[in-house]
Design a protein around this motif. Structure first.
Motif, PDB file in Angstrom:
ATOM      1  N   VAL A 119     -13.044 -14.247  -5.856  1.00  0.00           N
ATOM      2  CA  VAL A 119     -13.274 -15.524  -6.448  1.00  0.00           C
ATOM      3  C   VAL A 119     -14.479 -16.254  -6.091  1.00  0.00           C
ATOM      4  O   VAL A 119     -15.061 -15.766  -4.850  1.00  0.00           O
ATOM      5  CB  VAL A 119     -11.912 -16.286  -6.156  1.00  0.00           C
ATOM      6  N   ALA A 120     -15.065 -17.179  -6.783  1.00  0.00           N
ATOM      7  CA  ALA A 120     -16.289 -17.701  -6.347  1.00  0.00           C
ATOM      8  C   ALA A 120     -15.983 -18.550  -4.889  1.00  0.00           C
ATOM      9  O   ALA A 120     -14.905 -19.115  -4.878  1.00  0.00           O
ATOM     10  CB  ALA A 120     -16.654 -18.685  -7.672  1.00  0.00           C
ATOM     11  N   ARG A 121     -16.886 -18.440  -4.121  1.00  0.00           N
ATOM     12  CA  ARG A 121     -16.752 -19.202  -2.837  1.00  0.00           C
ATOM     13  C   ARG A 121     -16.443 -20.623  -3.067  1.00  0.00           C
ATOM     14  O   ARG A 121     -15.504 -21.165  -2.310  1.00  0.00           O
ATOM     15  CB  ARG A 121     -18.168 -19.179  -2.264  1.00  0.00           C
ATOM     16  N   SER A 122     -17.002 -21.440  -3.882  1.00  0.00           N
ATOM     17  CA  SER A 122     -16.471 -22.810  -4.185  1.00  0.00           C
ATOM     18  C   SER A 122     -15.253 -23.240  -5.042  1.00  0.00           C
ATOM     19  O   SER A 122     -14.947 -24.134  -5.160  1.00  0.00           O
ATOM     20  CB  SER A 122     -17.710 -23.501  -4.850  1.00  0.00           C
ATOM     21  N   ALA A 123     -14.723 -22.153  -5.466  1.00  0.00           N
ATOM     22  CA  ALA A 123     -13.490 -22.354  -6.610  1.00  0.00           C
ATOM     23  C   ALA A 123     -12.315 -23.140  -5.824  1.00  0.00           C
ATOM     24  O   ALA A 123     -11.714 -23.718  -6.650  1.00  0.00           O
ATOM     25  CB  ALA A 123     -13.349 -21.177  -6.973  1.00  0.00           C
ATOM     26  N   PRO A 124     -12.023 -22.570  -4.651  1.00  0.00           N
ATOM     27  CA  PRO A 124     -10.891 -23.386  -3.982  1.00  0.00           C
ATOM     28  C   PRO A 124     -11.028 -24.719  -4.015  1.00  0.00           C
ATOM     29  O   PRO A 124     -10.075 -25.499  -4.185  1.00  0.00           O
ATOM     30  CB  PRO A 124     -10.597 -22.700  -2.579  1.00  0.00           C
ATOM     31  N   LEU A 125     -12.159 -25.359  -3.627  1.00  0.00           N
ATOM     32  CA  LEU A 125     -12.639 -26.771  -3.542  1.00  0.00           C
ATOM     33  C   LEU A 125     -12.366 -27.353  -4.903  1.00  0.00           C
ATOM     34  O   LEU A 125     -11.961 -28.467  -5.145  1.00  0.00           O
ATOM     35  CB  LEU A 125     -13.692 -27.112  -2.692  1.00  0.00           C
ATOM     36  N   VAL A 126     -13.340 -26.766  -5.899  1.00  0.00           N
ATOM     37  CA  VAL A 126     -13.480 -27.293  -7.205  1.00  0.00           C
ATOM     38  C   VAL A 126     -12.117 -27.466  -7.859  1.00  0.00           C
ATOM     39  O   VAL A 126     -11.566 -28.297  -8.577  1.00  0.00           O
ATOM     40  CB  VAL A 126     -14.452 -26.638  -8.029  1.00  0.00           C
ATOM     41  N   GLY A 127     -11.266 -25.922  -7.772  1.00  0.00           N
ATOM     42  CA  GLY A 127     -10.023 -26.090  -8.382  1.00  0.00           C
ATOM     43  C   GLY A 127      -9.027 -27.219  -7.641  1.00  0.00           C
ATOM     44  O   GLY A 127      -8.151 -27.763  -8.473  1.00  0.00           O
ATOM     45  N   ALA A 128      -8.928 -27.565  -6.359  1.00  0.00           N
ATOM     46  CA  ALA A 128      -8.185 -28.586  -5.800  1.00  0.00           C
ATOM     47  C   ALA A 128      -8.653 -29.926  -6.165  1.00  0.00           C
ATOM     48  O   ALA A 128      -7.614 -30.805  -6.797  1.00  0.00           O
ATOM     49  CB  ALA A 128      -8.170 -28.519  -4.488  1.00  0.00           C
ATOM     50  N   VAL A 129      -9.921 -30.134  -6.593  1.00  0.00           N
ATOM     51  CA  VAL A 129     -10.335 -31.436  -7.008  1.00  0.00           C
ATOM     52  C   VAL A 129      -9.875 -31.695  -8.454  1.00  0.00           C
ATOM     53  O   VAL A 129      -9.407 -32.592  -8.853  1.00  0.00           O
ATOM     54  CB  VAL A 129     -12.063 -31.681  -6.728  1.00  0.00           C
ATOM     55  N   ALA A 130      -9.893 -30.642  -9.406  1.00  0.00           N
ATOM     56  CA  ALA A 130      -9.620 -30.579 -10.829  1.00  0.00           C
ATOM     57  C   ALA A 130      -8.115 -30.881 -10.677  1.00  0.00           C
ATOM     58  O   ALA A 130      -7.804 -31.624 -11.875  1.00  0.00           O
ATOM     59  CB  ALA A 130     -10.079 -29.329 -11.503  1.00  0.00           C
ATOM     60  N   ALA A 131      -7.352 -30.519 -10.205  1.00  0.00           N
ATOM     61  CA  ALA A 131      -5.992 -30.478 -10.190  1.00  0.00           C
ATOM     62  C   ALA A 131      -5.577 -31.937  -9.802  1.00  0.00           C
ATOM     63  O   ALA A 131      -4.321 -32.482 -10.194  1.00  0.00           O
ATOM     64  CB  ALA A 131      -5.155 -29.567  -9.164  1.00  0.00           C
ATOM     65  N   ASP A 132      -6.541 -32.855  -8.924  1.00  0.00           N
ATOM     66  CA  ASP A 132      -6.332 -34.029  -8.629  1.00  0.00           C
ATOM     67  C   ASP A 132      -6.016 -35.008  -9.985  1.00  0.00           C
ATOM     68  O   ASP A 132      -5.913 -36.029  -9.768  1.00  0.00           O
ATOM     69  CB  ASP A 132      -7.099 -34.669  -7.594  1.00  0.00           C
ATOM     70  N   VAL A 133      -6.608 -34.650 -10.944  1.00  0.00           N
ATOM     71  CA  VAL A 133      -6.880 -35.383 -12.166  1.00  0.00           C
ATOM     72  C   VAL A 133      -5.373 -35.909 -12.528  1.00  0.00           C
ATOM     73  O   VAL A 133      -5.137 -37.027 -12.953  1.00  0.00           O
ATOM     74  CB  VAL A 133      -7.490 -34.606 -13.527  1.00  0.00           C
ATOM     75  N   VAL A 134      -4.326 -34.896 -12.304  1.00  0.00           N
ATOM     76  CA  VAL A 134      -3.017 -35.339 -12.441  1.00  0.00           C
ATOM     77  C   VAL A 134      -2.554 -36.635 -11.842  1.00  0.00           C
ATOM     78  O   VAL A 134      -1.856 -37.449 -12.168  1.00  0.00           O
ATOM     79  CB  VAL A 134      -1.969 -34.224 -12.453  1.00  0.00           C
ATOM     80  N   ARG A 135      -2.867 -36.457 -10.228  1.00  0.00           N
ATOM     81  CA  ARG A 135      -2.545 -37.745  -9.445  1.00  0.00           C
ATOM     82  C   ARG A 135      -3.167 -38.935  -9.968  1.00  0.00           C
ATOM     83  O   ARG A 135      -2.524 -40.034  -9.822  1.00  0.00           O
ATOM     84  CB  ARG A 135      -3.116 -37.246  -8.168  1.00  0.00           C
TER      85      ARG A 135
END
Length: 275
Positions: A119-135
Motif C-alpha cells: 500500500v502507499a506509504r501515506s495511505a494509513p494517515l490519509v485514510g484515517a483522516v478521510a474517515a473522520d468526515v463521519v465524525r
C-alpha cells in the motif's frame, strides 16, 4: 512456455501492479483504510461520545448557566450567537481522537502490518483522516438538531446552512492534521490528548466563540484577531444567522491551506520515522 514467458495478463489481478498511477493507488488504498476506520467506529459507538454527548453538554451549560449573564437575560439571543461558535469549537476538539487512535495503532503494531502490505506509504494517515468526515458530520448534525430543539433557528436559508456545514467539515479535516502530527511524535494516546487540549482550549476560549471580540481586553483582542478559530466562527455565524461572510471566509480558506501545507508534510515525516 516457461514461467518467464507467461504474459502478465495471464497471472490475474496483482495488487502490486499499479493501475492508473501512484495517485490512483493512493486513493484506492486510502479508501480501503478509511473503511477499516469506519468499521472500528461502528463496532465501538462509545468512541463518538466526544462528537455527540460532549457538544450537547457544552451547549446546555453555556446557554443556561452563562447565557443570562452574558446576554442580559436573553438566552435565545445568546443561543443564536453561541451555537455557530460551539460548532467550530467542537470540530477542533473532535480531531483529538484521531491522533490518539493513530498513536494507539502504532503501539499495537497495526502499522507494522501496514508496512508489510503493498500500500502507499501515506495511505494509513490519509485514510484515517478521510474517515473522520463521519465524525465531523456527526458533530454538525447533532449540534444543529439539538440546537433547534433548544430554540436555535437558521436565519439565512438552506443553502447557506449547507455551506456552513461543508466549511466546518473542511476546516476540521485540515485542523486534524495537527493531531495526526502530535500522534506521531508523542509516546502514548494520553499524551496526545494532553498536548492537543493545551492547544485547542486557548484557541477556543481566546476567540469569538463565547463572547464578542470587542468586549475583551485589548491585549486579548490582538490574540483573537490572529486566532484561526475566529474567522471560522465569523464565517459560520454569517452563513447561519446572517452577517458578513466574505472577509471571514477568505481568511478561513487561507488558514486551511496553511494548515495543510505545514502539517501534512510534518505528519508524514514523523510517521516515516515512527512507523
Amino acid at each position: 512456455m516457461t514461467t518467464l514467458d507467461i504474459p502478465v495478463s495471464a497471472i490475474g489481478p496483482d495488487i502490486d501492479r499499479p493501475r492508473g498511477g501512484a495517485l490512483a493507488a493512493l486513493v484506492r488504498h486510502s479508501v480501503a483504510l478509511a473503511r477499516r476506520s469506519l468499521i472500528k467506529t461502528v463496532r465501538t459507538p462509545e468512541a463518538l461520545i466526544d462528537v455527540t454527548l460532549q457538544p450537547v453538554i457544552f451547549l446546555l451549560l453555556f446557554t443556561y448557566l452563562f447565557g443570562g449573564a452574558i446576554a442580559g437575560g436573553d438566552r435565545h439571543a445568546y443561543l443564536q450567537f453561541l451555537l455557530p461558535g460551539m460548532l467550530a469549537q467542537s470540530l477542533a476538539m473532535g480531531g483529538i481522537a484521531l491522533g490518539q487512535n493513530l498513536n494507539a495503532d502504532i503501539q499495537k503494531g497495526v502499522f507494522d502490518r501496514f508496512r508489510s502490505l503493498p500500500v502507499a506509504r501515506s495511505a494509513p494517515l490519509v485514510g484515517a483522516v478521510a474517515a473522520d468526515v463521519v465524525r465531523y458530520l456527526t458533530v454538525c448534525v447533532v449540534m444543529l438538531a439539538f440546537g433547534t430543539v433548544m430554540g436555535f433557528r437558521v436565519e439565512t436559508g438552506f443553502l447557506p446552512a449547507v455551506a456552513a456545514v461543508a466549511l466546518s467539515i473542511g476546516f476540521g479535516l485540515c485542523f486534524c492534521w495537527i493531531s495526526v502530527w502530535v500522534g506521531m511524535l508523542v509516546r502514548t494516546p494520553g499524551a496526545v490528548q494532553g498536548v492537543m487540549f493545551l492547544l485547542v482550549f486557548p484557541l477556543s476560549f481566546g476567540s469569538n466563540v463565547f463572547v464578542a471580540t470587542n468586549t475583551l481586553p485589548g491585549w486579548l483582542q490582538a490574540f483573537v484577531h490572529v486566532n484561526p478559530i475566529t474567522p471560522l466562527v465569523g464565517s459560520i455565524r454569517g452563513l447561519l444567522v446572517g452577517g458578513p461572510v466574505a472577509g471571514h471566509l477568505v481568511v478561513t480558506l487561507a488558514w486551511m491551506a496553511g494548515l495543510l501545507v505545514v502539517f501534512v508534510p510534518l505528519a508524514l515525516r514523523a510517521y516515516a520515522r515512527r512507523a
